[in-house]
Design a protein around this motif. Structure first.
Motif, mmCIF file in Angstrom:
data_model
loop_
_atom_site.group_PDB
_atom_site.id
_atom_site.type_symbol
_atom_site.label_atom_id
_atom_site.label_comp_id
_atom_site.label_asym_id
_atom_site.label_seq_id
_atom_site.Cartn_x
_atom_site.Cartn_y
_atom_site.Cartn_z
ATOM 1 N N VAL A 100 22.347 168.951 122.033
ATOM 2 C CA VAL A 100 21.513 167.992 121.530
ATOM 3 C C VAL A 100 20.412 168.403 120.750
ATOM 4 N N SER A 101 19.447 169.117 121.358
ATOM 5 C CA SER A 101 18.072 169.636 121.025
ATOM 6 C C SER A 101 18.328 170.351 119.912
ATOM 7 N N ASP A 102 19.447 171.330 119.796
ATOM 8 C CA ASP A 102 19.535 172.473 118.734
ATOM 9 C C ASP A 102 19.920 171.673 117.357
ATOM 10 N N LEU A 103 20.651 170.409 117.488
ATOM 11 C CA LEU A 103 20.954 169.679 116.516
ATOM 12 C C LEU A 103 19.807 168.830 115.994
ATOM 13 N N LEU A 104 18.890 168.360 116.932
ATOM 14 C CA LEU A 104 17.591 167.599 116.368
ATOM 15 C C LEU A 104 16.726 168.519 115.743
ATOM 16 N N SER A 105 16.543 169.690 116.126
ATOM 17 C CA SER A 105 15.580 170.674 115.604
ATOM 18 C C SER A 105 15.807 170.837 114.042
ATOM 19 N N SER A 121 14.797 149.296 130.248
ATOM 20 C CA SER A 121 13.625 149.519 129.495
ATOM 21 C C SER A 121 13.898 150.520 128.397
ATOM 22 N N CYS A 122 15.210 150.560 127.741
ATOM 23 C CA CYS A 122 15.486 151.132 126.492
ATOM 24 C C CYS A 122 15.113 150.312 125.348
ATOM 25 N N ILE A 123 14.784 151.174 124.299
ATOM 26 C CA ILE A 123 14.242 150.557 123.118
ATOM 27 C C ILE A 123 15.532 150.231 122.311
ATOM 28 N N ASP A 124 16.227 151.317 122.312
ATOM 29 C CA ASP A 124 17.610 150.896 121.366
ATOM 30 C C ASP A 124 18.836 151.371 122.421
ATOM 31 N N ASP A 125 20.032 150.930 122.073
ATOM 32 C CA ASP A 125 21.415 151.483 122.736
ATOM 33 C C ASP A 125 22.313 151.275 121.627
ATOM 34 N N TYR A 126 23.252 151.879 121.845
ATOM 35 C CA TYR A 126 24.442 152.021 120.855
ATOM 36 C C TYR A 126 25.573 152.551 121.555
ATOM 37 N N ASP A 127 26.906 151.694 121.287
ATOM 38 C CA ASP A 127 28.135 152.182 121.874
ATOM 39 C C ASP A 127 28.938 152.747 120.901
ATOM 40 N N THR A 128 29.638 153.676 121.196
ATOM 41 C CA THR A 128 30.248 154.569 120.303
ATOM 42 C C THR A 128 31.462 155.347 121.065
ATOM 43 N N ASN A 129 32.302 156.177 120.476
ATOM 44 C CA ASN A 129 33.113 157.044 121.273
ATOM 45 C C ASN A 129 33.081 158.318 120.843
ATOM 46 N N ILE A 130 33.533 159.352 122.010
ATOM 47 C CA ILE A 130 33.575 160.762 121.572
ATOM 48 C C ILE A 130 34.840 161.334 122.202
ATOM 49 N N MET A 131 35.044 162.580 122.121
ATOM 50 C CA MET A 131 36.408 163.127 122.536
ATOM 51 C C MET A 131 36.141 164.051 123.636
ATOM 52 N N GLY A 132 37.390 164.227 124.321
ATOM 53 C CA GLY A 132 37.206 165.285 125.535
ATOM 54 C C GLY A 132 38.587 165.057 126.415
ATOM 55 N N SER A 185 31.859 167.081 120.320
ATOM 56 C CA SER A 185 31.534 165.703 119.866
ATOM 57 C C SER A 185 30.503 164.839 120.485
ATOM 58 N N TYR A 186 30.128 165.222 121.711
ATOM 59 C CA TYR A 186 29.017 164.693 122.642
ATOM 60 C C TYR A 186 27.566 164.697 121.844
ATOM 61 N N ALA A 187 27.345 166.171 121.575
ATOM 62 C CA ALA A 187 26.068 166.126 120.966
ATOM 63 C C ALA A 187 25.832 165.831 119.488
ATOM 64 N N GLU A 188 26.996 166.145 119.036
ATOM 65 C CA GLU A 188 26.953 165.258 117.531
ATOM 66 C C GLU A 188 26.780 164.068 117.360
ATOM 67 N N ARG A 189 27.526 163.308 118.247
ATOM 68 C CA ARG A 189 27.287 161.722 118.327
ATOM 69 C C ARG A 189 25.822 161.351 118.565
ATOM 70 N N VAL A 190 25.517 161.998 119.658
ATOM 71 C CA VAL A 190 24.064 161.674 120.283
ATOM 72 C C VAL A 190 22.897 162.158 119.126
ATOM 73 N N ALA A 191 23.112 163.161 118.723
ATOM 74 C CA ALA A 191 22.145 163.593 117.800
ATOM 75 C C ALA A 191 22.256 162.717 116.718
ATOM 76 N N TYR A 192 23.328 162.617 116.034
ATOM 77 C CA TYR A 192 23.380 161.704 114.874
ATOM 78 C C TYR A 192 22.868 160.174 115.088
ATOM 79 N N PHE A 207 34.909 163.799 111.936
ATOM 80 C CA PHE A 207 35.850 163.522 113.017
ATOM 81 C C PHE A 207 37.216 163.912 112.727
ATOM 82 N N SER A 208 37.980 164.504 113.786
ATOM 83 C CA SER A 208 39.269 165.237 113.494
ATOM 84 C C SER A 208 40.590 164.470 113.140
#
Length: 235
Positions: A100-105, A121-132, A185-192, A207-208
């Motif tokens: 995730v950090s590599d994509l954010l950088s 205590s979270c400021i934002d939260d978002y529900d989505t889907n990934i693959m595995g 897809s985990y790192a891509e979705r989180v970084a996005y 997305f494939s």
């Protein structure tokens, strides 16, 4: 009704047998002075006969004095109660923070992984889907399956911190909840999502394709917890 000779510690079937015992037994062939006292137990009476001066001579003539042993109640050891461990429904993946950090950088963004699984205590939260991919954790089951609709909740906290909760799916065969093996897809979705929250203009990750089968909500822990978008492209 049985009668008991307190001095000798013997039981008799009748009062007549007890009286005959007192007449004939050598243990009772002595004179003693009565005290006209009552005792709560044979032990207390025996101690009185032994220690009281008025009975000293009489007590020497006793050849036997049996005190019935006290019966002890059997003790049973109580087994310590053990609480069953709660069934896990999701996991977090701090080991994937480097991806995730590599994509954010790429956009000069820096977030640290927040290891506390905290919804409040979270400021934002978002529900989505990934693959595995899943492999059933039941030793008696060999089911393996892939999914393009693994529910995930991405959360942002103060001081540039984040984490993501990835929900399990249950096996169709045995209904055992299993943890997924995640792909890129985990790192891509989180970084996005972190870039979007940070105001960075970024294209949605590629997305494939669509899932090959319908999403079964009864097997998805994200659905049960109310955190599954059910829309693969819901970025």
């Amino acid at each position: 009704m049985s009668s008991c000779c307190v001095l000798c510690g013997r039981d008799f079937n009748s009062n007549e047998a007890l009286q005959q015992h007192k007449r004939d037994s050598p243990a009772h062939k002595f004179d003693y002075t009565t005290c006209d006292r009552r005792f709560r137990s044979a032990t207390a009476l025996a101690q009185h006969l032994r220690d009281a001066a008025v009975h000293t001579q009489s007590f020497k003539h006793l050849t036997t004095f049996a005190i019935p042993p006290r019966k002890r109640k059997p003790t049973t050891k109580q087994k310590p109660s053990t609480k069953p461990e709660p069934i896990k429904k999701w996991s977090m993946y701090p080991s994937l923070d480097t991806d995730v950090s590599d994509l954010l950088s790429e956009d000069n963004l820096f977030f640290s992984f927040y290891e506390k699984d905290d919804d409040n205590s979270c400021i934002d939260d978002y529900d989505t889907n990934i693959m595995g991919q899943f492999a059933c954790t039941n030793p008696a089951c060999t089911a393996v399956w892939t999914s393009k609709q693994i529910a995930i909740t991405i959360r942002r906290y103060s001081n540039k911190r984040y984490n993501a909760r990835v929900y399990y799916q249950s096996c169709k065969r045995c209904r055992t909840a299993s943890e997924p093996q995640l792909d890129y897809s985990y790192a891509e979705r989180v970084a996005y999502r972190l870039k979007k929250w940070s105001g960075v203009q970024v294209e949605p990750p590629f997305f494939s394709g669509q899932s090959n089968g319908p999403h079964m909500s009864d097997l998805c822990e994200g659905c049960k917890e109310g955190h599954c978008s059910k829309i693969v492209l819901g970025l």
